[in-house]
Design a protein around this motif. Structure first.
Motif, PDB file in Angstrom:
ATOM      1  N   ALA A   1       0.823  -1.214   0.000  1.00  0.00           N
ATOM      2  CA  ALA A   1       0.000   0.000   0.000  1.00  0.00           C
ATOM      3  C   ALA A   1       0.853   1.258   0.000  1.00  0.00           C
ATOM      4  O   ALA A   1       0.535   2.239  -0.684  1.00  0.00           O
ATOM      5  CB  ALA A   1      -0.933   0.002   1.206  1.00  0.00           C
TER       6      ALA A   1
ATOM      7  N   GLN B   1       0.964   3.924  -3.058  1.00  0.00           N
ATOM      8  CA  GLN B   1       0.635   5.332  -2.812  1.00  0.00           C
ATOM      9  C   GLN B   1       1.695   6.242  -3.424  1.00  0.00           C
ATOM     10  O   GLN B   1       1.368   7.302  -3.972  1.00  0.00           O
ATOM     11  CB  GLN B   1       0.511   5.621  -1.320  1.00  0.00           C
ATOM     12  CG  GLN B   1       0.216   7.101  -1.037  1.00  0.00           C
ATOM     13  CD  GLN B   1      -0.109   7.365   0.408  1.00  0.00           C
ATOM     14  OE1 GLN B   1      -1.260   7.301   0.819  1.00  0.00           O
ATOM     15  NE2 GLN B   1       0.905   7.662   1.199  1.00  0.00           N
TER      16      GLN B   1
ATOM     17  N   ARG C   1      -6.998  -0.367  -6.341  1.00  0.00           N
ATOM     18  CA  ARG C   1      -6.889  -1.371  -5.298  1.00  0.00           C
ATOM     19  C   ARG C   1      -7.938  -2.453  -5.551  1.00  0.00           C
ATOM     20  O   ARG C   1      -9.139  -2.182  -5.544  1.00  0.00           O
ATOM     21  CB  ARG C   1      -7.116  -0.750  -3.922  1.00  0.00           C
ATOM     22  CG  ARG C   1      -6.065   0.280  -3.537  1.00  0.00           C
ATOM     23  CD  ARG C   1      -5.563   0.053  -2.123  1.00  0.00           C
ATOM     24  NE  ARG C   1      -4.905  -1.231  -1.990  1.00  0.00           N
ATOM     25  CZ  ARG C   1      -4.448  -1.711  -0.837  1.00  0.00           C
ATOM     26  NH1 ARG C   1      -4.610  -1.023   0.277  1.00  0.00           N
ATOM     27  NH2 ARG C   1      -3.846  -2.879  -0.777  1.00  0.00           N
TER      28      ARG C   1
ATOM     29  N   ASP D   1      -8.929  -4.444   2.494  1.00  0.00           N
ATOM     30  CA  ASP D   1      -7.598  -4.439   3.093  1.00  0.00           C
ATOM     31  C   ASP D   1      -7.711  -4.442   4.610  1.00  0.00           C
ATOM     32  O   ASP D   1      -8.535  -3.744   5.195  1.00  0.00           O
ATOM     33  CB  ASP D   1      -6.819  -3.202   2.632  1.00  0.00           C
ATOM     34  CG  ASP D   1      -5.361  -3.244   3.053  1.00  0.00           C
ATOM     35  OD1 ASP D   1      -5.092  -2.961   4.245  1.00  0.00           O
ATOM     36  OD2 ASP D   1      -4.507  -3.559   2.229  1.00  0.00           O
TER      37      ASP D   1
ATOM     38  N   ASN E   1      -3.120   5.348   1.545  1.00  0.00           N
ATOM     39  CA  ASN E   1      -4.045   4.965   0.470  1.00  0.00           C
ATOM     40  C   ASN E   1      -4.700   6.130  -0.265  1.00  0.00           C
ATOM     41  O   ASN E   1      -5.718   5.938  -0.929  1.00  0.00           O
ATOM     42  CB  ASN E   1      -5.132   4.038   1.033  1.00  0.00           C
ATOM     43  CG  ASN E   1      -4.627   2.627   1.241  1.00  0.00           C
ATOM     44  OD1 ASN E   1      -4.415   1.877   0.281  1.00  0.00           O
ATOM     45  ND2 ASN E   1      -4.405   2.266   2.495  1.00  0.00           N
TER      46      ASN E   1
ATOM     47  N   LYS F   1      -5.967   6.747  -4.747  1.00  0.00           N
ATOM     48  CA  LYS F   1      -6.224   5.431  -5.337  1.00  0.00           C
ATOM     49  C   LYS F   1      -7.727   5.235  -5.542  1.00  0.00           C
ATOM     50  O   LYS F   1      -8.554   5.912  -4.923  1.00  0.00           O
ATOM     51  CB  LYS F   1      -5.701   4.312  -4.422  1.00  0.00           C
ATOM     52  CG  LYS F   1      -4.233   4.422  -4.061  1.00  0.00           C
ATOM     53  CD  LYS F   1      -3.831   3.307  -3.096  1.00  0.00           C
ATOM     54  CE  LYS F   1      -2.438   3.500  -2.544  1.00  0.00           C
ATOM     55  NZ  LYS F   1      -2.053   2.427  -1.605  1.00  0.00           N
TER      56      LYS F   1
ATOM     57  N   SER G   1     -10.786   2.040  -5.674  1.00  0.00           N
ATOM     58  CA  SER G   1     -11.005   0.706  -5.104  1.00  0.00           C
ATOM     59  C   SER G   1     -12.101  -0.031  -5.858  1.00  0.00           C
ATOM     60  O   SER G   1     -13.169   0.525  -6.137  1.00  0.00           O
ATOM     61  CB  SER G   1     -11.398   0.815  -3.626  1.00  0.00           C
ATOM     62  OG  SER G   1     -11.825  -0.450  -3.123  1.00  0.00           O
TER      63      SER G   1
ATOM     64  N   PRO H   1      -8.499   8.602   0.252  1.00  0.00           N
ATOM     65  CA  PRO H   1      -8.434   7.138   0.305  1.00  0.00           C
ATOM     66  C   PRO H   1      -9.828   6.558   0.107  1.00  0.00           C
ATOM     67  O   PRO H   1     -10.792   7.007   0.727  1.00  0.00           O
ATOM     68  CB  PRO H   1      -7.901   6.874   1.717  1.00  0.00           C
ATOM     69  CG  PRO H   1      -7.082   8.081   2.027  1.00  0.00           C
ATOM     70  CD  PRO H   1      -7.834   9.221   1.416  1.00  0.00           C
TER      71      PRO H   1
END
Length: 390
Positions: free
Chosen positions: A20, A24, A35, A43, A64, A67, A69, A359
């Motif tokens: 992670a 990042q 992710r 996670d 994070n 990013k 997801s 994040p």
């Protein structure tokens, strides 16, 4: 100025700190990091205290940002098919499973190369892809112990000390992964070839000790912990307590700095003790220096040496370090929607790291990412109903 990794897409299947933090850094410099998380749980750091804004783990927030997801069940056949489609538009795969896990899912490097010939695949493990320990479980402390680092971190009684930070995870895992990935990217730009990057965290820790290992490999001897030139064996390179119970670092390794130091404190008789040969000389010089440093407070000593180069500095608390004017001037702290974190380094001229988006919540971008991959709304609804995505 465009961010340097703007054209790079990363599929990050890793868990916890090493992967992670690495992804990042890639994201901060422009990469599109997706992710790929397990539905329902995601996670593990999402649930690790302490908690910050909106009851989100500060550990997760710290590593994070920037990013996206997607919550995807790779244990299902349709989930694996989706992942294979995503690989076609990816540049980098990052994962931290034990060796063989991705192969058992049908998603190992050799399989993924069929989808993307020039794919860069980085696997972070404790002990590497081969060898007798390849399937052994471990964490940061284990890697530091196996690598020999803890042997040289000892308290006054001789007991090995717990590391103050995660050398295995960060130096052995994250930074090694970044070096391997960026090296592979440069190579790909030159010859069009992808690469498999094999990161072993215990090896990464060992790489932090090139001087000690070279000494042993070439002489068969190791310095006694706390007595080599860079870990407590020299009076001119040591840590000393001050009058107020704080501590000062003295690192006057070069004779010119040692001369400046001895001149400023008014003890030229110490000049011959820059590199004492005998143990008695070493202890005598350190006792004298210990007595001298206890005559003033830490900040008084810092003021005394503020206008000369003698390699004298403070032992700061993290709070003091963050307040230091040098850190403030270098802008190492990002203020992100109500919480603060360290920026990604190094500084690159013309590039300002910022939080482009927060994040992600688990599966926050599942629909968007799969729409980009060509899935229809009807297909997404069906996949969600089957538990393939969340």
């Amino acid at each position: 100025m465009d961010l340097p990794l703007k054209a790079i897409r990363v599929l990050d299947l890793s868990r916890l700190l090493p992967g992670a933090y690495a992804s990042q850094m890639l994201a901060d410099f422009g990469a599109d990091v997706i992710r790929v998380e397990e539905p329902a749980s995601g996670d593990y750091t999402r649930t690790v205290p302490p908690y910050g804004p909106d009851n989100i783990s500060l550990y997760f927030l710290a590593i994070n940002r920037n990013k996206r997801s997607i919550a995807l069940n790779l244990k299902s056949e349709r989930g694996r098919a989706i992942f294979l489609r995503l690989v076609q538009d990816a540049d980098i795969i990052l994962e931290s499973f034990r060796p063989g896990v991705m192969e058992r899912l049908g998603l190992g490097y050799e399989r993924l190369k069929q989808e993307k010939r020039n794919l860069i695949y980085c696997a972070i493990t404790g002990y590497g892809q081969n060898g007798p320990y390849q399937q052994r479980a471990g964490h940061d402390l284990n890697y530091a112990g196996y690598a020999g680092l803890l042997h040289y971190q000892r308290d006054s009684s001789g007991k090995p000390l717990m590391p103050a930070t995660q050398f295995g995870d960060l130096a052995g895992g994250s930074y090694m992964a970044i070096m391997g990935i960026l090296t592979a990217l440069v190579g790909r730009a030159a010859n069009g070839e992808g690469r498999f990057v094999d990161v072993a965290m215990n090896e990464g820790v060992m790489s932090l000790m090139p001087l000690l290992m070279a000494a042993y490999l070439n002489t068969g001897k190791l310095p006694i912990p706390g007595h080599s030139s860079l870990d407590g064996g020299l009076p001119c390179y040591n840590i000393y307590e001050t009058k107020d119970g704080e501590h000062i670092t003295l690192a006057a390794l070069e004779p010119k700095f040692w001369h400046t130091f001895c001149t400023r404190i008014g003890h030229l008789e110490l000049l011959p003790f820059h590199s004492p040969v005998g143990r008695g000389e070493r202890e005598q010089a350190m006792e004298v220096l210990s007595s001298i440093f206890k005559t003033r407070t830490r900040d008084e000593w810092l003021s005394e040496f503020s206008d000369v180069d003698a390699c004298v500095g403070p032992v700061y608390t993290p709070e003091e370090a963050l307040r230091d004017p040098q850190i403030q001037a270098r802008k190492l702290i990002l203020d992100n929607d109500g919480y603060k974190a360290l920026t990604s380094l190094p500084h690159i001229l013309g590039i300002e790291v910022e939080q482009r988006y927060s994040p992600p919540t688990l599966g926050e971008h599942t629909n968007v990412i799969l729409r980009e991959a060509g899935y229809s709304g009807e297909e997404l609804q069906q996949l969600r109903g089957e538990g393939v995505i969340e």
